[in-house]
Structure formats: C-alpha cells, structure tokens
Design an enzyme around this catalytic site. Structure first.
Site, mmCIF file in Angstrom:
data_model
loop_
_atom_site.group_PDB
_atom_site.id
_atom_site.type_symbol
_atom_site.label_atom_id
_atom_site.label_comp_id
_atom_site.label_asym_id
_atom_site.label_seq_id
_atom_site.Cartn_x
_atom_site.Cartn_y
_atom_site.Cartn_z
ATOM 1 N N ASP A 1 -5.894 3.258 -12.770
ATOM 2 C CA ASP A 1 -6.186 1.872 -13.578
ATOM 3 C C ASP A 1 -7.250 2.596 -14.216
ATOM 4 O O ASP A 1 -8.263 1.881 -14.264
ATOM 5 C CB ASP A 1 -6.234 1.598 -12.829
ATOM 6 C CG ASP A 1 -4.128 0.635 -12.374
ATOM 7 O OD1 ASP A 1 -3.658 0.019 -13.084
ATOM 8 O OD2 ASP A 1 -4.621 0.261 -10.980
ATOM 9 N N SER B 1 2.709 3.679 -7.665
ATOM 10 C CA SER B 1 2.510 2.325 -8.403
ATOM 11 C C SER B 1 2.992 1.388 -7.021
ATOM 12 O O SER B 1 4.497 2.126 -7.190
ATOM 13 C CB SER B 1 3.152 2.167 -9.479
ATOM 14 O OG SER B 1 2.972 0.870 -9.845
ATOM 15 N N SER B 2 2.916 0.173 -6.618
ATOM 16 C CA SER B 2 3.546 -0.459 -5.616
ATOM 17 C C SER B 2 4.706 -1.181 -6.855
ATOM 18 O O SER B 2 5.814 -1.574 -6.176
ATOM 19 C CB SER B 2 2.472 -1.851 -5.877
ATOM 20 O OG SER B 2 1.070 -1.525 -5.224
ATOM 21 N N GLN C 1 -9.045 -0.504 -15.615
ATOM 22 C CA GLN C 1 -9.712 -1.265 -15.092
ATOM 23 C C GLN C 1 -10.812 -1.147 -14.507
ATOM 24 O O GLN C 1 -11.818 -1.148 -14.444
ATOM 25 C CB GLN C 1 -8.469 -1.916 -13.940
ATOM 26 C CG GLN C 1 -9.139 -1.926 -12.600
ATOM 27 C CD GLN C 1 -8.641 -2.607 -11.497
ATOM 28 O OE1 GLN C 1 -7.973 -3.572 -11.987
ATOM 29 N NE2 GLN C 1 -8.175 -1.663 -10.371
ATOM 30 N N LEU D 1 0.842 -0.900 0.170
ATOM 31 C CA LEU D 1 -0.025 -0.163 -0.101
ATOM 32 C C LEU D 1 0.913 1.443 -0.023
ATOM 33 O O LEU D 1 2.180 1.387 0.638
ATOM 34 C CB LEU D 1 -1.011 -0.596 0.631
ATOM 35 C CG LEU D 1 -2.046 -1.576 1.605
ATOM 36 C CD1 LEU D 1 -2.796 -1.159 3.091
ATOM 37 C CD2 LEU D 1 -2.618 -1.216 0.550
ATOM 38 N N GLY E 1 -1.578 6.536 -2.932
ATOM 39 C CA GLY E 1 -2.302 6.280 -3.825
ATOM 40 C C GLY E 1 -4.101 5.260 -3.150
ATOM 41 O O GLY E 1 -4.907 5.936 -3.453
ATOM 42 N N HIS E 2 -3.313 4.266 -2.985
ATOM 43 C CA HIS E 2 -4.287 3.957 -1.733
ATOM 44 C C HIS E 2 -4.877 4.097 -0.493
ATOM 45 O O HIS E 2 -5.849 4.044 0.018
ATOM 46 C CB HIS E 2 -4.192 2.170 -1.093
ATOM 47 C CG HIS E 2 -2.828 1.292 -2.618
ATOM 48 N ND1 HIS E 2 -2.283 1.454 -2.553
ATOM 49 C CD2 HIS E 2 -3.325 0.697 -3.289
ATOM 50 C CE1 HIS E 2 -1.400 -0.499 -3.298
ATOM 51 N NE2 HIS E 2 -2.553 0.314 -4.241
ATOM 52 N N GLY F 1 -8.742 3.072 -7.683
ATOM 53 C CA GLY F 1 -7.769 4.052 -8.522
ATOM 54 C C GLY F 1 -8.107 4.264 -9.875
ATOM 55 O O GLY F 1 -8.139 3.172 -11.107
HETATM 56 O O1 PAF Z 1 -5.736 -2.486 -8.827
HETATM 57 C C1 PAF Z 1 -5.251 -3.995 -8.251
HETATM 58 O O2 PAF Z 1 -4.781 -3.421 -7.402
HETATM 59 C C2 PAF Z 1 -6.288 -4.627 -8.741
HETATM 60 O O3 PAF Z 1 -6.156 -5.474 -10.058
HETATM 61 C C3 PAF Z 1 -7.544 -5.219 -7.919
HETATM 62 C C4 PAF Z 1 -8.764 -4.376 -8.579
HETATM 63 C C5 PAF Z 1 -7.569 -5.297 -6.982
HETATM 64 C C6 PAF Z 1 -7.535 -6.613 -8.495
HETATM 65 O O4 PAF Z 1 -7.039 -7.994 -7.620
#
Ligand code: PAF
Length: 288
Positions: A159, A194-195, A162, A42, A45-46, A156
C-alpha cells in the site's frame, strides 16, 4: 483485559488501552512501543511486519480494526474477510505483547465529525478512484497513534500510497513517530499477499499472478533503456489484456516524493496498478 494462556494480552476498550500505555510510558528505561495497525485477516505480509517490529525490540502492539470510513464501496466492507481466532493464534505464535481490538462505537462515537486530510498525495493512483478512502485511513491512523502513542509504526509497502501519505501526515503534524515500510510479501507465483486474495475464484487467482509478471516486464523494459512513460504503460496494459486482466482501474508510473507522473521515467519511480478481477480489487507496485 482478557488474558489468554499465552503472553498475548487482548484489549478492547480504548480507555483500558490508554491506561496501559500510560503505564508503559512511565516505566524506567522503557522500551520502544511499536505499533502494527491492521484490519485483520492476517497473512504472511502482516506477519512479516510484526517480525520486523519484533526485531527492533520493544513492546509489539498489533491492532485489528476494520475501519468503515476508509471503505468507499459498501460491498467491499460487507465482504471484507474476518478471521479473528486465526489472527489471534498467529499473533500468539509471534509472541506479540498486546492486541488492540477496539469496538466501532468506542472509536467513532456519536457525532464524530473530525477527519484528517493529506491533500495532494491523494490526487493520483488509488486516491483518484476511491474518493474519501485516504481521509478514512489517515483519520483512523492518527486516532490509533493518539491511543497507542507508539514510537515506531510499521506499514506495508504494497500500500505504497498509504505509506507515503502517512509519512507526510507524521511530518506535517510534527508527530514523534518513526514510520517504517515493510516489503511486499509474495506467493511463489509472484502474487502480492492481500487479505482480499481469499475472495478470488480459482481462475481469477491464477490470472492475478500475472500482475507481478507484468510489473517485472515493465521493469526489464525500463532497465533495457525504454524510459517513455506512455510506452511503458501501454505495453503493460496490452500485456494485462492479453492475460485476461482487462478491468484495469489504473496503470501509473509515479515518483515517490509527490506521487506524480512524468513523461520520462527515472530510476526509483514506481509502477503501480489497480485492477478488478470479478468484484475483487487488487493493487500492486514495483520500484523501477
Ligand atoms: O493497511 C491497512 O490494513 C489499513 O489501511 C490500516 C492502515 C490498518 C488503517 O485502517
């Protein structure tokens, strides 16, 4: 259920979590359940997504699960950073209510064979370069939704593909879940958090900060009247190459509805890039 000193409750088992959710759902005047799914490692951003959830008010639930079926590259999975204790400390600090850390065998049991596919939206951008990636994402996300039964889930905007795919899935499958996008958090240099940034060498870390500079350059060119997609993209590719960012996977300008490219760029379209620095793949985007 492991209860730590703080108020964060950590749950590993799917069945335990489902029982907890049942109890939360049955409470009188129950508060909304807000899910922030993550793969751990984390960063701010998270944490900003979690803060967004806390502001809504309700039960805040974070999940940490490194989802093997969304990694099309085995080495990427092998090298994905794991910082569990640090993650727990951060979530504690933000007074998250529950943390769900399921075990892989509890999520993907023997003979697991069902996947969820959102078709057209994965034809461009990362979907074109990471075969199977978004099927892996939508499959784990719908499983998390079925276990956690959230009212709201937060993802976020870094992405972006996504986020758009998940919104489509929720609509298409009539799920009663509000999907909220959280803004991209950047370092002072502009580098999107980003991680994977942790895995960059010092030199590449410096080069990576030029990605946002390039995106801003494209935005300025668009705002000053240049609207031919091909020219804007070529200018950006030229800039990246001049900054030593030559391993470019894609530079695309797409609309946000269908993630499709058009010859003429319109306000609200997004410039999105993916490139590799050493073995580390980075993505970023900016709304024009
Ligand atoms: O964005 C992420 O960290 C991943 O793609 C998620 C949404 C947790 C799904 O594994």
């Amino acid at each position: 259920m492991l209860k730590r000193k703080s108020s964060l409750k950590i749950i590993n088992k799917v069945s335990t979590f489902k029982n907890l959710i049942k109890k939360l759902h049955n409470k009188k005047n129950r508060k909304p359940i807000i899910l922030i799914p993550t793969m751990g490692a984390l960063h701010q951003g998270h944490l900003s997504l979690i803060e967004k959830g806390k502001k809504i008010g309700g039960y805040t639930i974070a999940s940490i699960f490194i989802n093997p079926i969304q990694f099309n590259d085995k080495n990427d999975l092998k090298n994905y950073p794991i910082t569990l204790q640090d993650d727990i400390d951060k979530l504690n600090g933000l007074k998250v209510d529950y943390l769900f850390i399921p075990k892989i065998e509890d999520i993907f049991g023997k003979n697991f064979q069902t996947t969820v596919t959102v078709n057209d939206l994965q034809k461009n951008l990362c979907g074109m370069h990471r075969p199977g990636h978004f099927n892996g994402v939508t499959t784990i996300v719908i499983k998390l939704f079925n276990i956690v039964k959230p009212d709201i889930a937060i993802f976020g905007k870094k992405d972006l593909q996504q986020l758009i795919i998940i919104k489509r899935m929720v609509k298409d499958l009539n799920l009663d879940i509000k999907i909220i996008g959280g803004k991209t958090i950047r370092e002072r240099s502009g580098l999107a958090l980003s991680s994977r940034n942790k895995l960059l060498t010092k030199t590449n870390y410096h080069k990576a900060s030029k990605i946002y500079l390039g995106l801003k350059m494209t935005k300025n060119q668009f705002l000053s009247g240049k609207n031919k997609s091909i020219n804007l993209k070529n200018n950006l590719i030229k800039f990246f190459k001049s900054e030593g960012l030559s391993n470019i996977e894609y530079v695309q300008i797409v609309n946000q509805e269908k993630l499709e490219e058009n010859a003429i760029v319109k306000k609200g379209d997004v410039i999105a890039v993916a490139l590799k620095l050493g073995k580390i793949r980075l993505i970023d985007n900016l709304k024009l």
